[in-house]
Design an enzyme around this catalytic site. Sequence first.
Site, mmCIF file in Angstrom:
data_model
loop_
_atom_site.group_PDB
_atom_site.id
_atom_site.type_symbol
_atom_site.label_atom_id
_atom_site.label_comp_id
_atom_site.label_asym_id
_atom_site.label_seq_id
_atom_site.Cartn_x
_atom_site.Cartn_y
_atom_site.Cartn_z
ATOM 1 N N GLU A 149 0.731 -1.197 -0.025
ATOM 2 C CA GLU A 149 -0.039 0.001 -0.123
ATOM 3 C C GLU A 149 0.917 1.185 -0.091
ATOM 4 O O GLU A 149 1.467 1.586 1.037
ATOM 5 C CB GLU A 149 -0.912 -0.153 1.312
ATOM 6 C CG GLU A 149 -2.178 0.887 1.222
ATOM 7 C CD GLU A 149 -1.922 2.078 1.858
ATOM 8 O OE1 GLU A 149 -1.624 3.272 1.255
ATOM 9 O OE2 GLU A 149 -2.107 2.131 3.241
ATOM 10 N N GLU B 164 3.913 13.647 -4.689
ATOM 11 C CA GLU B 164 3.084 13.481 -3.345
ATOM 12 C C GLU B 164 3.608 14.512 -2.242
ATOM 13 O O GLU B 164 4.822 13.920 -1.676
ATOM 14 C CB GLU B 164 3.072 12.060 -2.906
ATOM 15 C CG GLU B 164 2.121 11.823 -1.737
ATOM 16 C CD GLU B 164 2.135 10.505 -1.055
ATOM 17 O OE1 GLU B 164 1.114 9.895 -0.723
ATOM 18 O OE2 GLU B 164 3.273 9.833 -1.417
ATOM 19 N N CYS C 47 -2.078 8.820 3.253
ATOM 20 C CA CYS C 47 -1.780 8.250 1.772
ATOM 21 C C CYS C 47 -2.855 8.709 0.682
ATOM 22 O O CYS C 47 -3.083 8.722 -0.435
ATOM 23 C CB CYS C 47 -1.603 6.927 1.537
ATOM 24 S SG CYS C 47 -2.653 5.916 2.642
#
Length: 473
Positions: free
Chosen positions: A243, A373, A277
């Site tokens: 993940e 990100e 996330c």
Amino acid sequence: MDKQLKLLVGGSLVDGGAGSFDVVNPATGKAFAQCPKASEAQLDEAVAAAKAAFPAWAATDAGERGAMLAKLADALEARVAEFASLLTMEQGKPTRQAMGEIIGSTYVLRAFVDKRVEPVVLRDKDGKTVTEHRTPLGVVAAITPWNYPVMMLVQKLAPALVTGNTMVLKPAPTTPLTSLLFAELASEILPAGVFNVICDENDLGGKLTAHPGVAKIAFTGSTATGKKVMASAAAMVKRVTLELGGNDAAIVLDDIDAKAVAKKIYEGAMTNAGQICVAIKRAYVPANMYDAFCEEIARLANEAIVDDGSKQGTTVGPVQNRQQFEKVKELVEDAKLHGKVIAGGEALDRDGYFMPPTIVRDLPDDARLVREEQFGPVLPVLKYDDIDDVIARANASEYGLGGSVWGKDLTRATEVAKKIDTGTVWVNQYLAIDPRIPFRGSKQSGLGTELGDEGMLEYTQAHIVNAVPFEDA
């Protein structure tokens, strides 16, 4: 911190064989505790203990395994305040959000208490049967991140244990203490060796993932590190669940109120100081409501109370660690060269790693803050005119973890959501993680599934038994 926490190896709480290291409170930038540091020999001991415990645990009735998960949930719930306080100190999130993580973790544990992996009959005709059975894999190496250390722990522990696996956990070195406190609970409830916890300073991860005694790796963290984990698993073709990072786009449609949706998107971007996330990491807004949206979200950002998460009234805490803090500052400085900062934009001149909620408008799509990100309290707001164009822009990313669409016409918003290339797309909501619903990423945001029945199956091996009656020649 007065209490000295210990590693959990083979059912025993032990000191670190390689000494200890500092754990820093991100609100002060100073160490407040020491964490025991595992030696390589202790890593080997932990894997050996998990491997030795596996046969008996796998043979234990599934109902008994589930009952122990329920006891873990009860024990965690009984100490919510203690866990939340420690979580705020090591991670930085405001107390209310820390309480939410701990309570949410009890929900995850309880969600798997009654789950079972039953045989599935694929064919049954004329005495011929084909049945799929599921068996546990063995020792699971779980590596968890620093943004939600307890939640990410239980999301791996619950499905792994209920299906009969054992585990060695390695938490992030900047937030290891809540995992060690959880280990104390586990040492009183689970059989010795079923769950083990080792801590390091990022020097044992490769050895754990490459360990011949490990059957599966469950990793949550950055895409860059996830690639290394995947490469490490390749030598023995180990099962992996990854993940990884996200650059989640929020698309606002033109039939919704700018002020109302700005509040929702602000919350989706700034919860846990943006260190999620699946936090909203870029917002696309129609040209005819762009100015109004920017004005409102900037107002909300400017009204945030940025402070130590343990202080009453704090709404945004610090960035969790210095390395991430420096990255966030770098991205903001780059954004200033290409867009307009309308809220925040400067780190606070005080101890700790504080960046106020920062909103940047008028950036081009190739700006670093749009492409990368940020994993911090910074949000670029981008303008669009055409819905097909904005869908293409949202999808033009190596990431594909989550995303959202916001609009009054639910049918239209859902149709747009179906075109977003991510593992999860929410419509008119965000961060709606449910342990009963599968969660996965596409592209470079992950591999495999967490949560839900599908996530539980990731911790099992499928066996097909194909049987026909014996016939004499």
